[in-house]
Write an enzyme that holds these catalytic residues in place. Structure first.
Site, short mmCIF file in Angstrom:
data_model
loop_
_atom_site.label_atom_id
_atom_site.label_comp_id
_atom_site.label_asym_id
_atom_site.label_seq_id
_atom_site.Cartn_x
_atom_site.Cartn_y
_atom_site.Cartn_z
N PRO A 80 11.55 1.49 7.34
CA PRO A 80 12.89 1.72 6.79
C PRO A 80 12.87 2.65 5.57
O PRO A 80 11.81 3.02 5.07
CB PRO A 80 13.34 0.32 6.38
CG PRO A 80 12.10 -0.46 6.19
CD PRO A 80 11.06 0.15 7.08
N ILE A 81 14.08 3.01 5.06
CA ILE A 81 14.16 3.93 3.92
C ILE A 81 14.94 3.30 2.77
O ILE A 81 15.40 3.98 1.87
CB ILE A 81 14.83 5.27 4.32
CG1 ILE A 81 16.17 5.00 5.00
CG2 ILE A 81 13.92 6.10 5.17
CD1 ILE A 81 17.10 6.18 4.96
N ASP A 82 15.07 1.96 2.82
CA ASP A 82 15.87 1.27 1.81
C ASP A 82 15.39 1.55 0.38
O ASP A 82 16.19 1.69 -0.54
CB ASP A 82 15.88 -0.24 2.08
CG ASP A 82 14.50 -0.82 2.21
OD1 ASP A 82 13.66 -0.21 2.91
OD2 ASP A 82 14.22 -1.88 1.61
N LEU A 83 14.07 1.68 0.19
CA LEU A 83 13.55 1.87 -1.17
C LEU A 83 13.86 3.28 -1.70
O LEU A 83 14.12 3.47 -2.88
CB LEU A 83 12.04 1.60 -1.22
CG LEU A 83 11.64 0.16 -0.87
CD1 LEU A 83 10.14 0.04 -0.69
CD2 LEU A 83 12.12 -0.80 -1.96
N ARG B 231 8.61 12.09 10.41
CA ARG B 231 9.35 11.27 9.47
C ARG B 231 9.32 11.85 8.05
O ARG B 231 10.29 11.76 7.30
CB ARG B 231 8.74 9.88 9.50
CG ARG B 231 9.46 8.88 8.69
CD ARG B 231 8.67 7.60 8.60
NE ARG B 231 8.80 7.06 7.27
CZ ARG B 231 9.77 6.25 6.89
NH1 ARG B 231 10.67 5.86 7.75
NH2 ARG B 231 9.84 5.81 5.66
N ARG C 106 -1.42 16.70 14.46
CA ARG C 106 -0.51 16.57 13.32
C ARG C 106 -1.30 16.45 12.02
O ARG C 106 -0.79 16.80 10.96
CB ARG C 106 0.35 15.31 13.47
CG ARG C 106 1.42 15.41 14.54
CD ARG C 106 2.26 14.15 14.53
NE ARG C 106 2.43 13.72 13.15
CZ ARG C 106 2.43 12.45 12.73
NH1 ARG C 106 2.29 11.49 13.58
NH2 ARG C 106 2.58 12.17 11.46
N LYS D 65 -3.18 16.50 3.97
CA LYS D 65 -1.85 16.61 4.60
C LYS D 65 -0.80 15.86 3.78
O LYS D 65 0.29 16.36 3.53
CB LYS D 65 -1.91 16.05 6.02
CG LYS D 65 -0.58 15.76 6.65
CD LYS D 65 -0.71 15.15 8.02
CE LYS D 65 -0.77 13.65 8.07
NZ LYS D 65 0.50 12.93 7.82
C1 UD1 Z 1 2.69 7.44 3.70
C2 UD1 Z 1 1.71 8.32 4.44
C3 UD1 Z 1 1.09 7.58 5.61
C4 UD1 Z 1 0.48 6.27 5.12
C5 UD1 Z 1 1.48 5.47 4.31
C6 UD1 Z 1 0.86 4.23 3.66
C7 UD1 Z 1 2.66 10.52 4.08
C8 UD1 Z 1 3.34 11.71 4.68
N1 UD1 Z 1 2.42 9.51 4.91
O1 UD1 Z 1 3.74 7.11 4.61
O2 UD1 Z 1 0.08 8.41 6.18
O3 UD1 Z 1 0.08 5.50 6.24
O4 UD1 Z 1 2.01 6.26 3.23
O5 UD1 Z 1 -0.25 4.56 2.91
O6 UD1 Z 1 2.30 10.52 2.93
N2 UD1 Z 1 8.88 0.70 3.46
C9 UD1 Z 1 10.04 -0.01 3.29
N3 UD1 Z 1 11.14 0.62 2.76
C10 UD1 Z 1 11.10 1.93 2.38
C11 UD1 Z 1 9.92 2.65 2.55
C12 UD1 Z 1 8.80 2.01 3.08
O7 UD1 Z 1 10.11 -1.19 3.62
O8 UD1 Z 1 12.13 2.44 1.91
C13 UD1 Z 1 7.69 0.04 4.05
C14 UD1 Z 1 7.26 0.70 5.36
O9 UD1 Z 1 8.01 0.19 6.44
C15 UD1 Z 1 5.81 0.31 5.44
C16 UD1 Z 1 5.38 0.30 3.98
O10 UD1 Z 1 6.58 0.22 3.22
O11 UD1 Z 1 5.65 -0.96 6.00
C17 UD1 Z 1 4.58 1.51 3.55
O12 UD1 Z 1 5.35 2.67 3.75
P1 UD1 Z 1 5.25 3.95 2.80
O13 UD1 Z 1 4.27 3.68 1.70
O14 UD1 Z 1 6.62 4.36 2.43
O15 UD1 Z 1 4.63 5.00 3.80
P2 UD1 Z 1 5.10 6.48 4.07
O16 UD1 Z 1 5.48 7.14 2.79
O17 UD1 Z 1 6.06 6.51 5.19
#
Ligand code: UD1
Length: 419
Positions: A124-127, A94, A400, A22
């Protein structure tokens, strides 16, 4: 609303087939926006999340042909328009946010509803935004939306404070058509990132190093069509491995990549499960007929132990011999399954990001909730060995991410049904 009922106690026998990942297919479908020709995805997992991202693309003007019978999705993105995506699709999933990189790249703008919080943390999406900004985009946040704009995108060096999977994917997708070279440092190394890069490279992109911490992207003028078969779902495979272990059964799981599953294989071996990898067949035999010992585990970005397997492992360790310490470092609120497992008789204490799991000799069935996708899988696994009947509610979470989980487990001999 559907529920799943499991009567515990059956030994599992036979084989199960794993579907495609997925978490590979979602960014790959989003990336299809970038091309000027048709894209075909074969062996796609027909899941709720996949339908949601397909709906997002449809809303943006893509023509999609979804062949449920043959697990094939054909996407024609020649008529994509830079329109705003509707609120409810991002709310539903998301990962809809993954269209942002491709839309920004193709049209120089994208406006999308902010994903907001979700069950497992604030996410968050800051990164993502930091990456887009480094490539030359401006963004504005307001009224529940984020809008990103750029006259043109230019390659740059981007260091991620945390190796976010989604941010790495979104930045790759924004950078493939940018002018010049983009370097992502401290990039996520998950196998799904490499799969996305392989897909984009087959369309003519020039991405090097995906799957490692430093990814180099040389911008190209345009991308053509392609056909792609995504990698197997390592989390689905891991879930069935735990199913074998928790029921003290011996089962064969087909559709695995040993390297992708290494952290799960090693942890299960440490807990006493016998594992035989049949690399050529891309299969694994799991033999859980030993006593399961307590083990400590800490979730980490790949190649560490996956956060998406934490809940399932907790179900197993809830019945292990001894005390296990589980530490969740990736998400701040990913212990919602604990209270549900405790209703079944597990003995677990939470202290911040750590759970102390004291193994008990047995658990008992009752009504429990799938609080999120993997937590739902953990409830099914617990139900397979609980005394009596376990009813799992809110199973839309499970749908899902697992293709017909009740059918696959029933084929292995579990007493499970949807009602
Ligand atoms: C993806 C996976 C999810 C998995 C996760 C971690 C998909 C569709 N989903 O989610 O199944 O559990 O990776 O392996 O592939 N963060 C920030 N800022 C950002 C982005 C992320 O602080 O801009 C933090 C998040 O809050 C979280 C951590 O980074 O604590 C990991 O998130 P991320 O690796 O981005 O996970 P997803 O891509 O959402």
């Amino acid at each position: 609303m559907d529920k799943i009922r499991v009567k515990g106690g059956n030994e599992l026998v036979g084989e199960v087939f794993v579907s495609a990942a997925k978490n590979s297919v979602l960014p790959i479908i989003a990336a299809s926006i970038l091309g000027n020709e048709k894209v075909t995805i074969k062996n796609a997992p027909m899941l709720e999340d996949v339908y949601v991202i397909c709906n997002v693309l449809h809303e943006l003007g893509c023509q999609l042909s979804i062949d449920n019978l043959n697990n094939k999705i054909i996407i024609d993105s020649r008529n994509v328009k830079p329109i705003d995506t509707s609120n409810n699709l991002v709310k539903k999933m998301r990962a809809s946010f993954l269209v942002m990189g491709p839309m920004l790249s193709k049209f120089g703008r994208c406006k999308i509803s902010l994903p907001g919080g979700c069950n497992i943390g604030s996410r968050p999406i800051d990164l993502h935004l930091k990456g887009f900004k480094a490539l030359g985009a401006d963004f504005e946040i307001g009224h529940g939306f984020v809008e990103v704009r750029a006259d043109k995108l230019t390659g740059n060096r981007i260091y991620l404070d945390f190796p976010s999977v989604g941010a790495t994917e979104n930045i790759i997708m924004a950078a493939v058509l940018a002018k010049g070279t983009t370097i992502i440092e401290n990039a996520a190394e998950e196998p799904e990132i490499k799969d996305l890069a392989d897909f984009l490279n087959s369309m003519g992109a020039m991405i090097d190093g995906a799957g490692r911490g430093k990814i180099v992207i040389e911008g190209v003028e345009s991308l053509k069509g392609t056909e792609h078969i995504p990698i197997y779902d390592r989390i689905e495979a891991g879930t069935y491995m735990v199913a074998g272990a928790i029921t003290h059964s011996k089962i064969k799981i087909n559709g695995i990549n040993e390297e992708h599953l290494r952290p799960v294989i090693e942890k299960l071996k440490e807990s006493g499960v016998r594992i035989d990898v049949l690399a050529e067949e891309q299969s694994i035999v799991v033999d859980g007929r030993n006593i399961i010992k307590a083990v400590d585990l800490k979730t980490m970005p790949y190649p560490g132990f996956p956060t998406d397997m934490q809940a399932q492992m907790m179900s197993l360790l809830a019945l292990a011999n001894g005390v296990s310490v589980i530490t969740e470092t990736v998400f701040e609120n990913r212990f919602m399954h604990v209270s549900e497992l405790m209703r079944m008789g597990a003995n677990i204490k939470i202290d911040g990001r750590t759970a102390l799991v004291e193994g008990v000799p047995k658990i008992t069935g009752c009504e429990v909730k799938a609080t999120d996708l993997r937590a739902g899988a953990a409830m099914i696994l617990a139900g397979l060995v609980a005394e009596g009947e376990t009813q799992i509610t809110d199973i839309y979470h499970i749908d899902r991410g697992y293709v017909r989980i009740e059918d696959k487990l029933k084929n292995l001999g579990a007493n499970i049904e949807r009602y």
